[in-house]
Design an enzyme around this catalytic site. Structure first.
Site, PDB file in Angstrom:
ATOM      1  N   TYR A   1       0.863  -1.178   0.000  1.00  0.00           N
ATOM      2  CA  TYR A   1       0.000   0.000   0.000  1.00  0.00           C
ATOM      3  C   TYR A   1       0.897   1.224   0.000  1.00  0.00           C
ATOM      4  CZ  TYR A   1      -3.496   3.406   1.548  1.00  0.00           C
ATOM      5  OH  TYR A   1      -4.328   4.487   1.640  1.00  0.00           O
TER       6      TYR A   1
ATOM      7  N   ASP B   1       9.376   2.682  -0.345  1.00  0.00           N
ATOM      8  CA  ASP B   1       8.352   3.377   0.416  1.00  0.00           C
ATOM      9  C   ASP B   1       8.595   3.048   1.890  1.00  0.00           C
ATOM     10  OD1 ASP B   1       6.170   4.262   1.775  1.00  0.00           O
ATOM     11  OD2 ASP B   1       4.678   3.423   0.408  1.00  0.00           O
TER      12      ASP B   1
ATOM     13  N   LYS C   1       4.729   9.290   8.668  1.00  0.00           N
ATOM     14  CA  LYS C   1       4.558   8.721  10.006  1.00  0.00           C
ATOM     15  C   LYS C   1       5.609   9.236  11.016  1.00  0.00           C
ATOM     16  CE  LYS C   1       1.981   4.754   8.235  1.00  0.00           C
ATOM     17  NZ  LYS C   1       0.602   4.908   8.632  1.00  0.00           N
TER      18      LYS C   1
HETATM   19  N1  HOZ Z   1      -3.830   3.314   5.957  1.00  0.00           N
HETATM   20  C1  HOZ Z   1      -3.320   3.510   7.257  1.00  0.00           C
HETATM   21  C2  HOZ Z   1      -2.948   2.205   7.874  1.00  0.00           C
HETATM   22  N2  HOZ Z   1      -2.004   1.435   7.159  1.00  0.00           N
HETATM   23  C3  HOZ Z   1      -4.206   4.388   8.130  1.00  0.00           C
HETATM   24  C4  HOZ Z   1      -5.426   3.786   8.673  1.00  0.00           C
HETATM   25  C5  HOZ Z   1      -6.257   4.781   9.494  1.00  0.00           C
HETATM   26  O1  HOZ Z   1      -5.764   5.816   9.919  1.00  0.00           O
HETATM   27  O2  HOZ Z   1      -7.422   4.508   9.677  1.00  0.00           O
END
Ligand code: HOZ
Length: 428
Positions: A144, A239, A267
């Site tokens: 992702y 990434d 992050k």
């Molecule tokens: N996509 C993120 C987790 N891998 C964020 C999820 C969230 O903040 O709900």
């Protein structure tokens, strides 16, 4: 566990916000129940609006490597906010944070700050396309890289959690430029590159996959990608939004001794504030506007609060022994979990890398998206709920990672290990 206030807030939220949440995974859809509304956090702990207390292993999905409300981060923010919140003009702290990044991740010779991981990855890909003059990219199923159109193809994280790894709204023509390979399958990448010779701008990879659960790169996988990219004039993008300053001080590239051409961060680099960054080889980054012609911009890029929180966080994690302690705690907990699963005779696959960890209820070893999808996600949901009522807040999805922070104490870990054993006893 009393959750009446969370319930009432969720009901209100659903009337105004799609699904009641501003990011899908946090809706608890795949694990059952309803999301908890959080009131506050301190160190390793979270409290919801009903006053329930949890040991937190989500850590805002990774950024909080120091734990919640770290005093040095708060002090830096308090000082910075007195001077104003945003200028849309250069500030000295941007240079300071870029210098920190460059020192800890030397392959990032030049850095551009942005406001999220999604922005970082889409910008890095634009730069790779602009630099190479090629359009296609290779990504791995289950990885992702944020929610840009051409990256939301067989994507992990919320997309997989909610069973929609390909989103409506992504034009087929965009997705067609994204070539998919299986994680940890170097031969497949070789074949893909050969059949698209001279057309691939970049290979983008999570060097440790953390959005399909946690999947470590197999021996030689990242090195193999590096060699292939060198041979074919393809840019290698790591990434490290999740792994940066997480799996080691210098990220996965330091841990596995493989240098990418471009890196994306998010992050941890913002210490809990919305931030991202991308950077890499000077000759490539020199093409970014206004130094070059590849355009990318952002009103809140280099935002003072984000820079201040990021710098304060990196200063703490740079102290001697920080990572040794973090890794030791993660390994201890992972071993406890593994022992409990084995004792109970539960088929599983478990991994930790640095301060990231995760396990699957799975009959075979998980080393890719394809094998991750075979796990028992429904059983994970039951496990999640048992842990929650025992005061342990794990990711509400079988396809996310758990994160250790510097704030987790020995007592926290022991309580977690006990809750884990009790939860297994309840669900099996
Ligand atoms: N996509 C993120 C987790 N891998 C964020 C999820 C969230 O903040 O709900």
């Amino acid at each position: 566990m009393m959750v009446s206030k969370s319930k009432a807030l969720f009901a209100q939220a659903k009337t105004l916000i799609p699904g009641g949440v501003n990011s899908p995974v946090r809706a608890f859809r795949s694990v059952g129940g309803e999301p908890l509304f959080i009131d506050r956090g301190a160190g390793s702990r979270l409290w919801d609006v009903d006053g329930n207390e949890f040991i937190d292993y989500v850590g805002s999905w990774g950024p909080l490597v120091l734990g919640h409300a770290h005093p040095e981060v708060l002090a830096a923010l308090a000082e910075t906010m007195k001077k104003g919140l945003s200028f849309g003009a250069p500030i000295e702290m941007e240079i300071e944070l870029a210098r920190w990044i460059n020192r800890l991740v030397p392959s990032m010779e030049m850095v551009r700050m942005v406001s999220s991981g999604t922005e970082a990855t889409m910008s890095a890909i634009r730069v790779a396309r602009g630099f190479t003059g090629r359009d296609k990219i290779i990504k791995f199923t289950g990885c992702y890289h944020g929610h840009a159109d051409y990256l939301l193809v067989k994507a992990g994280s919320g997309a997989t959690t909610l069973g929609a790894p390909d989103s409506p709204g992504v034009p087929e023509a965009f997705a067609a430029l994204t070539l998919l390979c299986q994680y940890n399958n170097l031969a497949a990448v070789q074949e893909m590159v050969e059949s698209n010779s001279g057309e691939v701008a970049a290979i983008i990879v999570e060097p440790v996959a953390g959005n399909m659960g946690v999947v470590a790169p197999g021996p030689g996988f990242l090195q193999g990608l590096r060699e292939l990219c060198d041979k074919e004039g393809i840019l290698l993008i790591f990434d490290e939004v999740m792994t940066g300053f997480r799996v080691s001080k210098g990220g996965a590239q330091e841990l596995f001794h493989v240098e990418p051409d471009l890196t994306t961060l998010g992050k941890v680099i913002g210490g809990g504030m919305p931030v991202g960054a991308y950077g890499g080889r000077r000759d490539i980054m020199s093409q970014v506007s206004p130094a070059g012609n590849i355009y990318q911009a952002g009103t809140l890029s280099g935002n003072p609060m984000a820079m201040a929180a990021g710098i304060a966080t990196l200063k703490v994690l740079d102290r001697p022994g920080f990572y040794e302690d973090l890794v030791q705690k993660t390994t201890w907990l992972k071993n406890e979990m593994q022992e409990a699963l084995t004792k109970k005779g539960v088929p599983h696959s478990i991994t930790s890398v640095g301060s990231m960890f995760g396990f699957y209820f799975a009959k075979e070893k998980v080393d890719s998206y394809e094998t991750a999808l075979k796990c028992d996600a429904a059983l994970y949901g039951k496990y999640f709920r048992e842990m929650l009522i025992r005061g342990i807040y794990m990711a509400p999805s079988a396809y996310e990672a758990a994160f250790m922070s510097a704030a987790h104490s020995e007592a926290d870990l022991e309580k977690t290990a006990l809750a884990f054993k009790e939860s297994l006893n309840q669900i099996l």
